[in-house]
Every structure is written in C-alpha cells, then in structure tokens.
Scaffold this active site. Structure first.
Site, PDB file in Angstrom:
ATOM      1  N   LYS A 222      16.654  14.078   7.177  1.00 32.96           N
ATOM      2  CA  LYS A 222      15.558  14.577   8.254  1.00 32.96           C
ATOM      3  C   LYS A 222      16.078  14.074   9.572  1.00 32.96           C
ATOM      4  CE  LYS A 222      12.449  16.086   5.018  1.00 32.96           C
ATOM      5  NZ  LYS A 222      11.770  17.047   5.208  1.00 32.96           N
ATOM      6  N   ASP A 250      17.351  18.635   8.272  1.00 32.53           N
ATOM      7  CA  ASP A 250      15.996  19.366   8.202  1.00 32.53           C
ATOM      8  C   ASP A 250      15.268  18.954   9.529  1.00 32.53           C
ATOM      9  OD1 ASP A 250      13.711  20.635   7.535  1.00 32.53           O
ATOM     10  OD2 ASP A 250      13.396  19.695   5.780  1.00 32.53           O
ATOM     11  N   GLU A 276      17.801  23.010   8.579  1.00 33.33           N
ATOM     12  CA  GLU A 276      16.655  23.665   7.855  1.00 33.33           C
ATOM     13  C   GLU A 276      15.384  23.779   8.882  1.00 33.33           C
ATOM     14  OE1 GLU A 276      16.011  22.027   4.035  1.00 33.33           O
ATOM     15  OE2 GLU A 276      13.829  22.212   4.098  1.00 33.33           O
ATOM     16  N   GLU A 305       9.804  27.293   3.577  1.00 32.37           N
ATOM     17  CA  GLU A 305       8.836  26.348   2.904  1.00 32.37           C
ATOM     18  C   GLU A 305       7.267  26.789   3.419  1.00 32.37           C
ATOM     19  OE1 GLU A 305      10.933  22.669   4.045  1.00 32.37           O
ATOM     20  OE2 GLU A 305       8.779  21.771   4.386  1.00 32.37           O
ATOM     21  N   ASP A 328       9.072  28.806  -2.063  1.00 32.62           N
ATOM     22  CA  ASP A 328       8.230  27.634  -2.559  1.00 32.62           C
ATOM     23  C   ASP A 328       7.132  28.097  -3.389  1.00 32.62           C
ATOM     24  OD1 ASP A 328       6.838  24.619  -0.760  1.00 32.62           O
ATOM     25  OD2 ASP A 328       5.468  26.340  -1.863  1.00 32.62           O
ATOM     26  N   HIS A 355      12.703  25.167  -1.907  1.00 34.27           N
ATOM     27  CA  HIS A 355      11.929  24.079  -1.446  1.00 34.27           C
ATOM     28  C   HIS A 355      11.299  23.333  -2.519  1.00 34.27           C
ATOM     29  CE1 HIS A 355       8.427  22.221   0.488  1.00 34.27           C
ATOM     30  NE2 HIS A 355       9.006  21.324   0.952  1.00 34.27           N
TER      31      HIS A 355
HETATM   32 MG   LIG Z   1      12.089  21.218   4.537  1.00 29.52          MG
END
Ligand SMILES: [Mg+2]
Length: 443
Positions: A222, A250, A276, A305, A328, A355
């Site tokens: 992240k 992400d 992402e 997502e 998703d 996702h």
């Molecule tokens: Mg994500």
C-alpha cells in the site's frame, strides 16, 4: 434440477473489528472494520438448502446496505427459483431497474451492493441445488444459457451477444485440459497481507519473511500517504523479495492525476508491475492519462474494485485506461454482471486480476477467475488473483491455498456460507464481540 419457491430472505449486519490491528488499512481507509451484509434465502423445498450471499463494506456502510436489501426483498420473495434462473437476465433487470429504487443508482452505489448480496445468494442456492461448486456450474453450462444470465444493455457497442457467444465457443477448445490444470495446480495468487499501510516496518518484515517461506512470489504494498514512507517501505520489501519477484503498488484513489504520475515516477526504481487505483475510480480519462504517462516506465494501471458497473469497465477498456482489470464479486451485480466484464476483457485482450481484499471476497471471486481461465481467457499470462489471509475461519468452506495458488473449491455452492456461530458473535451491534467493544469505543 433447480426447484422451490423462495419463502424467506433475511439480512444481517456482520462486522469484524479489523481496525484494531490495522488490517486492511490503506491511504484512504485508515480504520476499516471488514464487514458484510449477509443475506440468506430459503425456499419451500424439503431439501433444506439455503442460498447465502454477501456484499462487502468497511463497517458502518453495512447499515445502509441492509436497508437497501430490505427495499429490494419484494422482488425475490415468492419467486420460483426455476423462473429466476430460466430467465435470469429479466430477473437481474427487475432488480436493477426497479422504477423507484433505480433513482438512487442506477446500477451503482448502495443499491447495487445490495443487488450483489441478493444475487450472490441466488447463485449460491442454484449451485448448491445442482450439487456443484459455482465455477463448475459455470464451466458446464451451455454457452447460450450463460449468455441468458447477462444484461447486454449499454455494452452492445463493444460486445454483442453474438460476439460473446463466439468467445465462449472458442473457449470450448482445450477446456478439459485447463480444468485439469486448475485441479492440479490451482490459480496463481498474490498476497496483500504483508504490507497494509498501518503496519510497522517490523511487522512488514516479519510477514514478508513468512510469506517468502510459504512460497509467495507476488506481493502488493500500500502506498500514497507519504512519499518518503513509501520509498522506505518499498525499498524494504524489494530488498527482501529480491529483483525477480513481482511487486504491485496500491494507492487506493489517493492522488490527483498529475500527482499520481509524479509520485509513481519516484517509485519506479522499485519496478512495480502496476499502480492500483491511482486516482478517483470514476475518472476514466484520468486513468488513461496516467496509463500513457507511466507506460514508458514499464508500470501498468490496475483498477476495478470500486468500478460501479459494466458500463464504466467498458469505457476504461475503450479508453486504454487500464492494463489490469480488477473485478470484484460483491461490487458488480453478482456473477451476471461479472460475466459481461470477463467477456469484454477477453475481447480487449486485457488480463483480469480480481480484487479480493475484504471479508469473503477471496472465497467468492476464486470461482469467477477459475471459470475465466477454463472457459474464457484460456491464459495465465500476467494474471493472478489477490489473496488476503484473514477472516477465512468464519466461512464454512474457506479458500484453500497451496503453493501460492487458489485450489478450486470442491463443495457445492459459491463458498458464501458463513458459520452461524460467527455470524451471531459478530452481528452488529448486539453480537458478543460488539457488546464488549462498543462501550470501550464510547470512552
Ligand atoms: Mg486495492
């Protein structure tokens, strides 16, 4: 054969206090409590089978989804399951085009999440009655029947029903071998569980070392809150995994478009495969600009997502705005709408990498991606499915990961059924877990 009239639909707000450990935290969602609106449908049949469906939220949002499920219930009650699956496109449209409710959608937001929960329960019940895991129900289904589940409205400019039929017909070739391959080796996965934003460097190192030991070769980190932190964390993880293993990043929608390009240029030295959700999930042209700018650096853009529906996916594909498409299982209108997106992705030659960061999302989406490989994409190139390692113990049929791959589920259904004791314990606000936590939160 499917049978029974739907006699009951219940929905419960089930929440897990993941925020206490920073699990699931990212640049935009710093304190998520992974949650589900959990729908159970029952029929008047004597077999006693129940259809279970979920949609995912980060906590408080579940209250609103539960209201929306209740508002849609009248479309489901007293319906014969044969009539539903016999003309699934019409049933899908009935839910998504309710003359009064579509004003708060259409096919987006809370009302669409509620639709997903309900339809996921219908698919679970259908697969259970057929005695097959959902992926196998889809793999064995006649292509015309599969297409009759899809609403092609608004996407025929890029994919007609006939084109979709041709894709599925082509997918018949080599299907048996691919099914065997899945049953033997599983579908490749990547892990997000080592590097949530709220984890300390020590935790990150420990989890990364453990994942390497377990055979993981693809990792996601992240990013997006603080550039210097990102550089430190990305260096740490890249040093640990080495130059050959795959790293994804992400940002969870943190940046404006120019900022995304600038920030990622600074992280390019860590060789991410993709960034992402670099910006707003609604900004199709923004994603296209970022894709174009980052292509020379070898960085792709991934998103999906929080992509509302098949129409937005259509435009992302038309605009060359993404290089990895992330479906998703609980955001779109269940299997029905995801099928249309898988088929569009095939037409555009874009790999689907689902996702699954949420409660139950791994359980559900594994069915869709295994079906995609066997019957649509026929390829594993640049493809992998997200995996997070928590909350599986609350499901009756939890995912099975071997050698960093999803092994195809064997139990009949959509793997959506939760353990009743878990549901009761985590039901908000009166479950045992929340009774203990809530007074403490008020202090
Ligand atoms: Mg994500």
């Amino acid at each position: 054969m499917v049978h029974g009239r739907i006699s009951r639909l219940s929905v419960r707000d089930v929440r897990f206090p993941t925020s206490l450990g920073g699990h699931g935290s990212d640049a935009m969602h710093t304190d998520p409590d992974y949650s589900a609106a959990y729908v159970v449908i029952e029929t008047d049949s004597e077999d006693g089978l129940q259809g279970c469906g979920i949609t995912f939220t980060l906590g408080k949002g579940t209250e609103v989804v539960v209201c929306a499920v209740n508002a849609l219930t009248h479309h489901v009650l007293h319906k014969d399951l044969r009539d539903i699956v016999g003309d699934f496109r019409s049933f899908y449209r009935q839910l998504t085009s309710d003359g009064q409710l579509r004003w708060i959608g259409p096919e987006k937001g809370v009302v669409h999440l509620a639709t997903a929960a309900i339809l996921n329960a219908v698919w679970d019940l259908w697969a259970k009655q057929e005695g097959k895991p959902l992926w196998k129900l889809l793999v064995d289904m006649d292509p015309r029947m599969l297409l009759s589940c899809i609403d092609f409205r608004y996407i025929t400019d890029v994919l007609t029903e006939e084109e979709a039929y041709e894709i599925l017909q082509k997918g018949q070739v080599g299907k048996k071998e691919r099914e065997k391959q899945m049953l033997t080796h599983g579908y490749p996965a990547y892990t997000t569980s080592c590097a949530w934003l709220g984890y300390s460097d020590t935790t990150l190192k420990q989890l990364c070392a453990a994942a390497l030991k377990d055979g993981w070769t693809r990792f996601k980190v992240k990013v997006g809150a603080d550039l210097q932190d990102d550089i430190r964390r990305c260096r740490l993880i890249r040093d640990m995994i080495g130059p050959e293993k795959i790293l994804m990043m992400d940002a969870n929608q943190r940046w404006d478009v120019p900022e995304a390009v600038e920030w990622m240029s600074k992280l390019a030295e860590f060789k991410p495969l993709w960034i992402e959700e670099p910006t707003s999930p609604d900004d199709i042209l923004g994603h296209a600009t970022i894709s174009k700018a980052l292509a020379p650096l070898g960085i792709g853009v991934a998103t999906g997502e929080q992509c509302h529906n098949r129409v937005i996916f259509k435009q992302l594909l038309q605009a060359d705005a993404l290089q990895f498409l992330q479906i998703d299982s609980c955001r779109l209108g269940s299997v029905n709408e995801n099928l249309s997106v898988l088929l569009m992705a095939k037409k555009f030659g874009i790999p689907v990498c689902p996702h699954a960061g949420g409660v139950g999302l791994c359980e559900l989406v594994q069915h869709l991606i295994i079906f995609d490989f066997i019957s649509i994409s026929g390829s594993l190139k640049n493809r992998m499915c997200e995996y997070v390692d928590h909350l599986h113990e609350h499901f009756k049929y939890p995912v099975i990961i071997k050698q960093a791959s999803y092994m195809p589920p064997k139990a009949a259904g959509y793997s959506t059924e939760m353990k009743e004791e878990s549901v009761q314990k985590h039901q908000y606000p009166h479950g045992e877990v929340w009774k203990k936590l809530l007074p403490a939160q008020e202090d």
